[in-house]
Scaffold this motif. Sequence first.
Motif, PDB file in Angstrom:
ATOM      1  N   PRO A  71       1.015  -1.215  -0.093  1.00 41.05           N
ATOM      2  CA  PRO A  71      -0.014   0.082  -0.076  1.00 41.05           C
ATOM      3  C   PRO A  71       0.921   1.237   0.028  1.00 41.05           C
ATOM      4  CG  PRO A  71      -0.873  -1.704   1.641  1.00 41.05           C
ATOM      5  CD  PRO A  71       0.354  -1.977   1.209  1.00 41.05           C
ATOM      6  N   GLU A  72       1.950   1.202   0.706  1.00 48.65           N
ATOM      7  CA  GLU A  72       2.807   2.595   0.877  1.00 48.65           C
ATOM      8  C   GLU A  72       3.533   2.927  -0.515  1.00 48.65           C
ATOM      9  OE1 GLU A  72       5.343  -1.199   2.202  1.00 48.65           O
ATOM     10  OE2 GLU A  72       3.256  -0.339   2.427  1.00 48.65           O
ATOM     11  N   VAL A  73       3.690   2.010  -1.325  1.00 50.04           N
ATOM     12  CA  VAL A  73       4.272   2.034  -2.555  1.00 50.04           C
ATOM     13  C   VAL A  73       3.033   2.284  -3.596  1.00 50.04           C
ATOM     14  CG1 VAL A  73       5.381   0.898  -4.440  1.00 50.04           C
ATOM     15  CG2 VAL A  73       6.138   0.454  -2.135  1.00 50.04           C
ATOM     16  N   ALA A  74       2.044   1.437  -3.373  1.00 54.77           N
ATOM     17  CA  ALA A  74       0.901   1.898  -4.313  1.00 54.77           C
ATOM     18  C   ALA A  74       0.304   3.212  -4.501  1.00 54.77           C
ATOM     19  CB  ALA A  74      -0.394   0.713  -4.274  1.00 54.77           C
ATOM     20  N   VAL A  75       0.248   3.908  -3.432  1.00 57.12           N
ATOM     21  CA  VAL A  75      -0.352   5.071  -3.420  1.00 57.12           C
ATOM     22  C   VAL A  75       0.619   6.139  -4.127  1.00 57.12           C
ATOM     23  CG1 VAL A  75      -1.672   4.801  -1.218  1.00 57.12           C
ATOM     24  CG2 VAL A  75       0.689   5.705  -1.014  1.00 57.12           C
ATOM     25  N   THR A  76       1.812   5.701  -4.412  1.00 51.36           N
ATOM     26  CA  THR A  76       2.751   6.640  -4.877  1.00 51.36           C
ATOM     27  C   THR A  76       2.615   6.724  -6.549  1.00 51.36           C
ATOM     28  OG1 THR A  76       4.471   5.112  -5.337  1.00 51.36           O
ATOM     29  CG2 THR A  76       4.289   6.371  -3.202  1.00 51.36           C
ATOM     30  N   ILE A  77       1.874   5.697  -6.893  1.00 55.13           N
ATOM     31  CA  ILE A  77       1.573   5.524  -8.584  1.00 55.13           C
ATOM     32  C   ILE A  77       1.038   6.681  -9.127  1.00 55.13           C
ATOM     33  CG2 ILE A  77       0.449   3.986 -10.244  1.00 55.13           C
ATOM     34  CD1 ILE A  77       0.988   1.742  -8.673  1.00 55.13           C
ATOM     35  N   PRO A  78      -0.131   7.226  -8.572  1.00 54.53           N
ATOM     36  CA  PRO A  78      -0.527   8.422  -9.329  1.00 54.53           C
ATOM     37  C   PRO A  78       0.531   9.552  -9.640  1.00 54.53           C
ATOM     38  CG  PRO A  78      -1.968   7.817  -7.947  1.00 54.53           C
ATOM     39  CD  PRO A  78      -0.785   7.104  -7.411  1.00 54.53           C
ATOM     40  N   LYS A  79       1.283   9.759  -8.538  1.00 56.77           N
ATOM     41  CA  LYS A  79       2.350  10.743  -8.848  1.00 56.77           C
ATOM     42  C   LYS A  79       3.521  10.345  -9.884  1.00 56.77           C
ATOM     43  CE  LYS A  79       5.771  13.461  -6.314  1.00 56.77           C
ATOM     44  NZ  LYS A  79       6.584  13.761  -4.917  1.00 56.77           N
ATOM     45  N   ARG A  80       3.893   9.172  -9.818  1.00 55.64           N
ATOM     46  CA  ARG A  80       4.872   8.640 -10.642  1.00 55.64           C
ATOM     47  C   ARG A  80       4.286   8.536 -12.234  1.00 55.64           C
ATOM     48  NH1 ARG A  80       5.533   3.177  -7.513  1.00 55.64           N
ATOM     49  NH2 ARG A  80       6.574   2.534  -9.277  1.00 55.64           N
ATOM     50  N   CYS A  81       3.083   8.411 -12.218  1.00 60.38           N
ATOM     51  CA  CYS A  81       2.192   8.839 -13.408  1.00 60.38           C
ATOM     52  C   CYS A  81       2.308  10.020 -14.043  1.00 60.38           C
ATOM     53  CB  CYS A  81       0.987   7.849 -13.526  1.00 60.38           C
ATOM     54  SG  CYS A  81       0.928   6.316 -13.370  1.00 60.38           S
ATOM     55  N   ASN A  82       2.740  10.966 -13.130  1.00 62.33           N
ATOM     56  CA  ASN A  82       2.548  12.300 -13.531  1.00 62.33           C
ATOM     57  C   ASN A  82       1.180  12.942 -13.808  1.00 62.33           C
ATOM     58  OD1 ASN A  82       5.220  12.934 -13.127  1.00 62.33           O
ATOM     59  ND2 ASN A  82       5.770  12.028 -15.180  1.00 62.33           N
ATOM     60  N   ILE A  83       0.238  12.476 -13.030  1.00 69.03           N
ATOM     61  CA  ILE A  83      -1.282  12.756 -13.398  1.00 69.03           C
ATOM     62  C   ILE A  83      -1.346  13.914 -12.485  1.00 69.03           C
ATOM     63  CG2 ILE A  83      -3.772  12.150 -12.807  1.00 69.03           C
ATOM     64  CD1 ILE A  83      -2.766   9.165 -12.930  1.00 69.03           C
ATOM     65  N   ALA A  84      -1.697  15.255 -13.609  1.00 63.35           N
ATOM     66  CA  ALA A  84      -1.781  16.570 -12.957  1.00 63.35           C
ATOM     67  C   ALA A  84      -2.745  16.730 -12.031  1.00 63.35           C
ATOM     68  CB  ALA A  84      -1.862  17.431 -14.025  1.00 63.35           C
ATOM     69  N   ASP A  85      -3.814  16.116 -12.181  1.00 65.23           N
ATOM     70  CA  ASP A  85      -5.139  16.391 -11.460  1.00 65.23           C
ATOM     71  C   ASP A  85      -5.398  15.415 -10.224  1.00 65.23           C
ATOM     72  OD1 ASP A  85      -5.875  14.504 -13.331  1.00 65.23           O
ATOM     73  OD2 ASP A  85      -7.890  15.265 -13.569  1.00 65.23           O
ATOM     74  N   ARG A  86      -4.316  14.723  -9.818  1.00 64.18           N
ATOM     75  CA  ARG A  86      -4.432  13.712  -9.069  1.00 64.18           C
ATOM     76  C   ARG A  86      -4.902  14.154  -7.573  1.00 64.18           C
ATOM     77  NH1 ARG A  86       1.009  14.778  -9.149  1.00 64.18           N
ATOM     78  NH2 ARG A  86       2.180  14.997  -7.262  1.00 64.18           N
ATOM     79  N   PRO A  87      -5.406  13.366  -6.645  1.00 63.45           N
ATOM     80  CA  PRO A  87      -5.920  13.971  -5.258  1.00 63.45           C
ATOM     81  C   PRO A  87      -4.813  14.412  -4.370  1.00 63.45           C
ATOM     82  CG  PRO A  87      -6.779  11.825  -5.706  1.00 63.45           C
ATOM     83  CD  PRO A  87      -5.954  12.254  -7.068  1.00 63.45           C
ATOM     84  N   VAL A  88      -3.877  15.256  -4.367  1.00 61.45           N
ATOM     85  CA  VAL A  88      -2.709  15.116  -3.861  1.00 61.45           C
ATOM     86  C   VAL A  88      -3.334  15.473  -2.351  1.00 61.45           C
ATOM     87  CG1 VAL A  88      -0.663  16.614  -3.125  1.00 61.45           C
ATOM     88  CG2 VAL A  88      -1.414  16.019  -5.371  1.00 61.45           C
TER      89      VAL A  88
END
Length: 118
Positions: A91-108
Motif C-alpha cells: 500500500p505504501e508503494v501503491a499510493v505513489t503511483i498517481p504521482k509517478r504517472c505524473n497525473i496533474a489532477d491527482r488528489p494530492v
Amino acid sequence: MEVPMKNICFLVLFITLGIAGIDGVYGDGECGKSSPDMEAFKLAPCASAAQDEDAGVSDRCCSQVKKIGQNPSCLCAAMLSNTARSSGAKPEVAVTIPKRCNIADRPVGFKCGAYTLP
C-alpha cells in the motif's frame, strides 16, 4: 386460507425489500456498483509498480489509475483491497503511483487508509 395468503404476501414484500436493499445500499460503495476488488483487477498492469517504488510505471497502468482515480475513494479502496494485497502490492508503494504517472489532477493529500496520496 387467509392466513397462508398473508404469509405469502409478507414473504413477497420481504424479498422485494431485500432485493431493493442489495441494489440500493450494498451495491453503492466506494466504487459505485463495482467492488474495490473488481476495480483492483483493472489495476493488474500496475502490479510491479505497486511492489517496488523504483519499478517503471507502464502507460496502461497510468491510464487505469487515471480512470479509476476520478473517484479517489474508489482508487484507494482498490489499492488497499484484498485483491491488491494478495497480488503482492504494498500500500505504501501503491499510493505513489498517481504521482509517478505524473497525473496533474491527482488528489494530492487525499487520505487513503493509513496513507496519504503524495
